[in-house]
Design an enzyme around this catalytic site. Structure first.
Site, mmCIF file in Angstrom:
data_model
loop_
_atom_site.group_PDB
_atom_site.id
_atom_site.type_symbol
_atom_site.label_atom_id
_atom_site.label_comp_id
_atom_site.label_asym_id
_atom_site.label_seq_id
_atom_site.Cartn_x
_atom_site.Cartn_y
_atom_site.Cartn_z
ATOM 1 N N ASN A 8 0.861 -1.186 0.000
ATOM 2 C CA ASN A 8 0.000 0.000 0.000
ATOM 3 C C ASN A 8 0.895 1.234 0.000
ATOM 4 O O ASN A 8 1.483 1.567 1.023
ATOM 5 C CB ASN A 8 -0.900 -0.020 1.244
ATOM 6 C CG ASN A 8 -1.736 1.245 1.359
ATOM 7 O OD1 ASN A 8 -1.834 2.016 0.415
ATOM 8 N ND2 ASN A 8 -2.341 1.464 2.523
ATOM 9 N N TRP A 9 0.964 1.884 -1.144
ATOM 10 C CA TRP A 9 1.880 3.035 -1.286
ATOM 11 C C TRP A 9 1.253 4.344 -0.822
ATOM 12 O O TRP A 9 1.880 5.398 -0.926
ATOM 13 C CB TRP A 9 2.351 3.152 -2.729
ATOM 14 C CG TRP A 9 3.404 2.158 -3.105
ATOM 15 C CD1 TRP A 9 4.044 1.266 -2.275
ATOM 16 C CD2 TRP A 9 3.980 1.953 -4.405
ATOM 17 N NE1 TRP A 9 4.959 0.518 -2.982
ATOM 18 C CE2 TRP A 9 4.945 0.916 -4.289
ATOM 19 C CE3 TRP A 9 3.773 2.532 -5.649
ATOM 20 C CZ2 TRP A 9 5.698 0.467 -5.387
ATOM 21 C CZ3 TRP A 9 4.516 2.080 -6.734
ATOM 22 C CH2 TRP A 9 5.471 1.062 -6.600
ATOM 23 N N LYS A 10 0.020 4.304 -0.378
ATOM 24 C CA LYS A 10 -0.656 5.508 0.130
ATOM 25 C C LYS A 10 -0.443 6.679 -0.837
ATOM 26 O O LYS A 10 -0.482 6.482 -2.044
ATOM 27 C CB LYS A 10 -0.166 5.827 1.537
ATOM 28 C CG LYS A 10 -0.224 4.590 2.447
ATOM 29 C CD LYS A 10 -0.021 4.894 3.893
ATOM 30 C CE LYS A 10 0.068 3.583 4.657
ATOM 31 N NZ LYS A 10 -0.307 3.706 6.034
ATOM 32 N N HIS A 97 -9.793 0.965 4.190
ATOM 33 C CA HIS A 97 -8.534 1.101 4.943
ATOM 34 C C HIS A 97 -8.803 2.039 6.129
ATOM 35 O O HIS A 97 -9.619 2.967 6.022
ATOM 36 C CB HIS A 97 -7.454 1.670 4.027
ATOM 37 C CG HIS A 97 -6.100 1.697 4.669
ATOM 38 N ND1 HIS A 97 -5.719 2.678 5.542
ATOM 39 C CD2 HIS A 97 -5.063 0.838 4.585
ATOM 40 C CE1 HIS A 97 -4.486 2.428 5.970
ATOM 41 N NE2 HIS A 97 -4.060 1.312 5.391
ATOM 42 N N GLU A 99 -7.356 4.492 7.237
ATOM 43 C CA GLU A 99 -7.215 5.923 6.922
ATOM 44 C C GLU A 99 -8.460 6.441 6.188
ATOM 45 O O GLU A 99 -8.851 7.592 6.357
ATOM 46 C CB GLU A 99 -5.927 6.156 6.106
ATOM 47 C CG GLU A 99 -4.705 6.028 7.010
ATOM 48 C CD GLU A 99 -3.446 5.514 6.330
ATOM 49 O OE1 GLU A 99 -3.345 5.588 5.099
ATOM 50 O OE2 GLU A 99 -2.563 5.023 7.057
ATOM 51 N N GLU A 167 -6.117 -5.282 9.995
ATOM 52 C CA GLU A 167 -5.093 -4.303 10.347
ATOM 53 C C GLU A 167 -5.490 -3.591 11.642
ATOM 54 O O GLU A 167 -6.339 -2.681 11.616
ATOM 55 C CB GLU A 167 -4.957 -3.254 9.240
ATOM 56 C CG GLU A 167 -4.580 -3.826 7.895
ATOM 57 C CD GLU A 167 -3.941 -2.768 7.004
ATOM 58 O OE1 GLU A 167 -2.773 -2.943 6.675
ATOM 59 O OE2 GLU A 167 -4.606 -1.777 6.673
ATOM 60 N N GLY A 173 1.515 2.094 10.712
ATOM 61 C CA GLY A 173 2.435 3.229 10.601
ATOM 62 C C GLY A 173 3.025 3.676 11.918
ATOM 63 O O GLY A 173 3.608 4.759 12.007
ATOM 64 N N SER A 208 2.691 -2.348 10.491
ATOM 65 C CA SER A 208 4.132 -2.323 10.772
ATOM 66 C C SER A 208 4.845 -3.636 10.459
ATOM 67 O O SER A 208 5.733 -4.050 11.204
ATOM 68 C CB SER A 208 4.372 -1.887 12.225
ATOM 69 O OG SER A 208 3.878 -0.576 12.421
ATOM 70 N N GLY A 229 2.558 -1.147 4.383
ATOM 71 C CA GLY A 229 2.642 0.266 4.037
ATOM 72 C C GLY A 229 4.092 0.703 3.907
ATOM 73 O O GLY A 229 4.745 0.468 2.888
ATOM 74 N N GLY A 230 4.632 1.298 4.972
ATOM 75 C CA GLY A 230 5.970 1.904 4.944
ATOM 76 C C GLY A 230 7.056 1.032 4.331
ATOM 77 O O GLY A 230 7.829 1.495 3.481
HETATM 78 C C1 PEP Z 1 -1.077 0.055 5.774
HETATM 79 O O1 PEP Z 1 -1.000 1.183 5.327
HETATM 80 O O2 PEP Z 1 -2.003 -0.680 5.416
HETATM 81 C C2 PEP Z 1 -0.059 -0.395 6.715
HETATM 82 C C3 PEP Z 1 -0.185 -1.561 7.270
HETATM 83 O O3 PEP Z 1 0.982 0.479 6.949
HETATM 84 P P1 PEP Z 1 2.348 0.136 7.760
HETATM 85 O O4 PEP Z 1 2.884 -1.155 7.187
HETATM 86 O O5 PEP Z 1 3.243 1.302 7.472
HETATM 87 O O6 PEP Z 1 1.991 -0.001 9.195
#
Ligand code: PEP
Length: 245
Positions: A8-10, A97, A99, A167, A173, A208, A229-230
């Site tokens: 997930n590149w947001k 998601h 967010e 999640e 994040g 994470s 994500g990150g």
């Molecule tokens: C996400 O954005 O779905 C996510 C899990 O982010 P991160 O891996 O950065 O926690």
């Protein structure tokens, strides 16, 4: 069973950065038996589509959009069309998601419409669910997951493909990954709730995930992959995660 590793590149990576990522990814990752999925930002989706098609990967390599509206076209300023994603060769639509739920106020009823519309186009909805820290501390995890799944899937077709991403909101994040025990319990819960509702779907973990915790988490029962994500923004770290099993 194959695992699904999704990025997930947001709101990161321009079309140019997307093309650069894929030209290096092509050299770095040779594939395997698992499915790799990229969710670029909507403006970079055509760059991702072209790069992925030109790659002719010998492994399952797909992409999707991070959010799409409940209709294919119309007077819906600022929205994304799942039909366009399909036309570009996409497979998935990420729905709900945390967010989207928290920043943009998306509610389960609206998400249920998105799931149904995605399936009507023969695309795969990846519905995200998860509790906040407050809900966890109040021992409401099961209740929250049950509501998000029952309401989010109330218009879904049982014979069409579906994916779920569990999640925990407090782990996204933040660098705070859920413990293996917490992941095992919640994935078991999600599996049971889906069964009660009459669905069967891969359940991805997100929150994470990093190269140093991926190998431990991916071996937990009912963890069918990751939504990252990150750590998906850099080739080296996402490659290690994709190679964790
Ligand atoms: C996400 O954005 O779905 C996510 C899990 O982010 P991160 O891996 O950065 O926690």
């Amino acid at each position: 069973m194959k695992k699904i590793f999704a990025a997930n590149w947001k709101l990161f990576k321009s079309p140019q950065e997307t093309r650069e990522f894929f030209s290096q990814w092509k050299e770095a990752f040779n594939g395997g038996k698992n499915e790799i999925v990229f969710f670029p930002s909507a403006i970079s989706i055509e760059a991702a589509s072209t790069s992925i098609q030109e790659m002719h990967a010998k492994y399952e390599l797909n992409f999707g959009v991070q959010n799409a509206f409940t209709q294919a076209q119309g007077a819906f300023t600022g929205e994304n069309s799942a039909a366009v994603v399909k036309g570009l060769g996409g497979k998935y639509i990420l729905i709900g998601h945390s967010e989207r739920r928290q920043i943009f106020g998306e509610k389960n009823d609206f998400l249920a419409e998105k799931v149904a519309f995605t399936q009507s186009l023969d695309l795969v909805p990846m519905l995200c669910v998860g509790e906040t820290l407050q809900e966890r501390e109040a021992n409401k995890i099961f209740e929250v997951l049950k509501t998000q799944l029952a309401d989010g899937l109330k218009k879904a077709e049982k014979n069409k493909t579906l994916a779920i991403a569990y999640e925990p909101v407090w782990a996204i994040g933040t660098g705070k990954v859920a413990t293996p025990e917490q992941v095992q319990q919640t994935h078991q819960d999600v599996f049971e709730i889906l069964k009660q509702l009459g669905f069967s779907a891969p359940i991805l973990y997100g929150g994470s995930v990093k190269p140093d915790n991926a190998a431990g988490l991916i071996r937990i029962p009912h963890v069918d992959g990751f939504l990252v994500g990150g750590a998906s923004l850099e080739i080296a770290s996402f490659k290690k995660i994709c190679e964790s099993i």
